[in-house]
Design a protein around this motif. Structure first.
Motif, mmCIF file in Angstrom:
data_model
loop_
_atom_site.group_PDB
_atom_site.id
_atom_site.type_symbol
_atom_site.label_atom_id
_atom_site.label_comp_id
_atom_site.label_asym_id
_atom_site.label_seq_id
_atom_site.Cartn_x
_atom_site.Cartn_y
_atom_site.Cartn_z
ATOM 1 N N ALA A 96 0.836 -1.207 0.000
ATOM 2 C CA ALA A 96 0.000 0.000 0.000
ATOM 3 C C ALA A 96 0.872 1.260 0.000
ATOM 4 N N ALA A 97 1.951 1.248 0.779
ATOM 5 C CA ALA A 97 2.850 2.409 0.834
ATOM 6 C C ALA A 97 3.519 2.655 -0.512
ATOM 7 N N LEU A 98 3.671 1.605 -1.313
ATOM 8 C CA LEU A 98 4.310 1.715 -2.621
ATOM 9 C C LEU A 98 3.303 1.939 -3.754
ATOM 10 N N GLY A 99 2.037 2.129 -3.389
ATOM 11 C CA GLY A 99 1.014 2.444 -4.383
ATOM 12 C C GLY A 99 0.381 1.246 -5.057
ATOM 13 N N ILE A 100 0.536 0.068 -4.480
ATOM 14 C CA ILE A 100 -0.111 -1.127 -5.025
ATOM 15 C C ILE A 100 -1.522 -1.189 -4.441
ATOM 16 N N ASN A 101 -2.521 -1.079 -5.307
ATOM 17 C CA ASN A 101 -3.909 -0.968 -4.860
ATOM 18 C C ASN A 101 -4.720 -2.248 -4.991
ATOM 19 N N ASN A 102 -4.192 -3.251 -5.662
ATOM 20 C CA ASN A 102 -4.930 -4.494 -5.896
ATOM 21 C C ASN A 102 -4.129 -5.681 -5.371
ATOM 22 N N ILE A 103 -4.809 -6.545 -4.605
ATOM 23 C CA ILE A 103 -4.163 -7.753 -4.092
ATOM 24 C C ILE A 103 -5.079 -8.935 -4.356
ATOM 25 N N LEU A 104 -4.514 -9.998 -4.908
ATOM 26 C CA LEU A 104 -5.237 -11.249 -5.115
ATOM 27 C C LEU A 104 -4.749 -12.232 -4.059
ATOM 28 N N CYS A 105 -5.652 -12.665 -3.183
ATOM 29 C CA CYS A 105 -5.313 -13.546 -2.064
ATOM 30 C C CYS A 105 -5.528 -15.005 -2.459
ATOM 31 N N LEU A 106 -4.481 -15.812 -2.306
ATOM 32 C CA LEU A 106 -4.508 -17.215 -2.721
ATOM 33 C C LEU A 106 -3.831 -18.109 -1.692
ATOM 34 N N SER A 107 -4.113 -19.403 -1.772
ATOM 35 C CA SER A 107 -3.437 -20.371 -0.904
ATOM 36 C C SER A 107 -2.013 -20.619 -1.370
ATOM 37 N N GLY A 108 -1.825 -20.799 -2.668
ATOM 38 C CA GLY A 108 -0.507 -21.085 -3.228
ATOM 39 C C GLY A 108 -0.386 -22.547 -3.610
ATOM 40 N N ASP A 109 0.419 -22.802 -4.626
ATOM 41 C CA ASP A 109 0.655 -24.175 -5.071
ATOM 42 C C ASP A 109 1.450 -24.933 -4.015
ATOM 43 N N HIS A 110 1.212 -26.240 -3.912
ATOM 44 C CA HIS A 110 1.937 -27.048 -2.934
ATOM 45 C C HIS A 110 3.429 -27.033 -3.263
ATOM 46 N N GLN A 111 4.260 -27.012 -2.237
ATOM 47 C CA GLN A 111 5.708 -26.874 -2.432
ATOM 48 C C GLN A 111 6.348 -28.073 -3.132
ATOM 49 N N VAL A 112 5.712 -29.230 -3.151
ATOM 50 C CA VAL A 112 6.321 -30.382 -3.823
ATOM 51 C C VAL A 112 6.463 -30.152 -5.322
ATOM 52 N N PHE A 113 5.729 -29.189 -5.877
ATOM 53 C CA PHE A 113 5.831 -28.904 -7.308
ATOM 54 C C PHE A 113 6.995 -27.983 -7.640
ATOM 55 N N GLY A 114 7.604 -27.372 -6.646
ATOM 56 C CA GLY A 114 8.612 -26.355 -6.886
ATOM 57 C C GLY A 114 10.037 -26.826 -6.738
ATOM 58 N N ASP A 115 10.925 -25.838 -6.597
ATOM 59 C CA ASP A 115 12.346 -26.147 -6.518
ATOM 60 C C ASP A 115 12.838 -26.421 -5.094
ATOM 61 N N HIS A 116 11.923 -26.381 -4.121
ATOM 62 C CA HIS A 116 12.241 -26.718 -2.729
ATOM 63 C C HIS A 116 11.143 -27.634 -2.189
ATOM 64 N N PRO A 117 11.052 -28.861 -2.688
ATOM 65 C CA PRO A 117 9.936 -29.737 -2.319
ATOM 66 C C PRO A 117 9.875 -30.120 -0.844
ATOM 67 N N THR A 118 10.986 -29.978 -0.124
ATOM 68 C CA THR A 118 10.968 -30.319 1.304
ATOM 69 C C THR A 118 10.743 -29.100 2.196
ATOM 70 N N ALA A 119 10.497 -27.934 1.587
ATOM 71 C CA ALA A 119 10.204 -26.731 2.374
ATOM 72 C C ALA A 119 8.912 -26.934 3.158
ATOM 73 N N LYS A 120 8.797 -26.269 4.277
ATOM 74 C CA LYS A 120 7.607 -26.370 5.121
ATOM 75 C C LYS A 120 6.576 -25.336 4.685
ATOM 76 N N ASN A 121 5.332 -25.771 4.552
ATOM 77 C CA ASN A 121 4.237 -24.830 4.350
ATOM 78 C C ASN A 121 4.037 -24.043 5.625
ATOM 79 N N VAL A 122 3.617 -22.799 5.508
ATOM 80 C CA VAL A 122 3.317 -22.002 6.691
ATOM 81 C C VAL A 122 1.830 -22.118 7.019
ATOM 82 N N PHE A 123 0.987 -21.651 6.124
ATOM 83 C CA PHE A 123 -0.465 -21.715 6.300
ATOM 84 C C PHE A 123 -0.910 -21.368 7.721
ATOM 85 N N ASP A 124 -0.324 -20.303 8.277
ATOM 86 C CA ASP A 124 -0.775 -19.779 9.560
ATOM 87 C C ASP A 124 -2.252 -19.400 9.453
ATOM 88 N N ILE A 125 -2.626 -18.883 8.279
ATOM 89 C CA ILE A 125 -4.023 -18.588 7.976
ATOM 90 C C ILE A 125 -4.329 -19.158 6.595
#
Length: 136
Positions: A96-125
């Motif tokens: 917001a401070a940088l003038g970004i007015n639009n945000i799309l809120c998503l869960s995100g793709d599971h980390q096993v598909f990426g370049d760090h498959p053993t990374a921990k998901n956060v999903f605090d919310i």
């Protein structure tokens, strides 16, 4: 009403044209600018992904700012896979401070598909709570 071009187009009841811009797997701003140049004059807003397919990339905030500087109206993605609620709210405030007015809120793709498959998901919310946090 915000300064969002996308919001103005949607409130006018007209068809909105958006495109996606995936930030690079590095810090080269020219990659983002090159993608933006392809879209000049064709879109009402550009959706900027947030570590799409769980691959480490330039942050959606940084890429959004680069596109904003080019005159675009970015839609910054924010996923709850990688951040806890404190980091997310901090990123919301920074965007917001940088003038970004639009945000799309998503869960995100599971980390096993990426370049760090053993990374921990956060999903605090989850993505619904993420939307609620964006209005707090």
């Amino acid at each position: 009403m915000s300064a969002s071009n996308l919001e103005k187009v949607l409130k006018a009841g007209t068809f909105a044209v958006t495109s996606e811009c995936g930030p690079p797997r590095g810090c080269d701003a020219e990659v983002v600018k090159k993608k933006g140049n392809y879209l000049k004059g064709y879109v009402d807003a550009i959706n900027v992904t947030d570590n799409q397919t769980s691959v480490v990339r330039m942050s959606s905030i940084a890429a959004s700012v680069l596109l904003k500087q080019m005159g675009f109206d970015p839609v910054m993605q924010m996923v709850c896979r990688d951040r806890n609620r404190i980091a997310i709210q901090s990123d919301f405030l920074g965007a917001a401070a940088l003038g970004i007015n639009n945000i799309l809120c998503l869960s995100g793709d599971h980390q096993v598909f990426g370049d760090h498959p053993t990374a921990k998901n956060v999903f605090d919310i989850d993505s619904m709570q993420l939307i609620q946090a964006s209005h707090a």
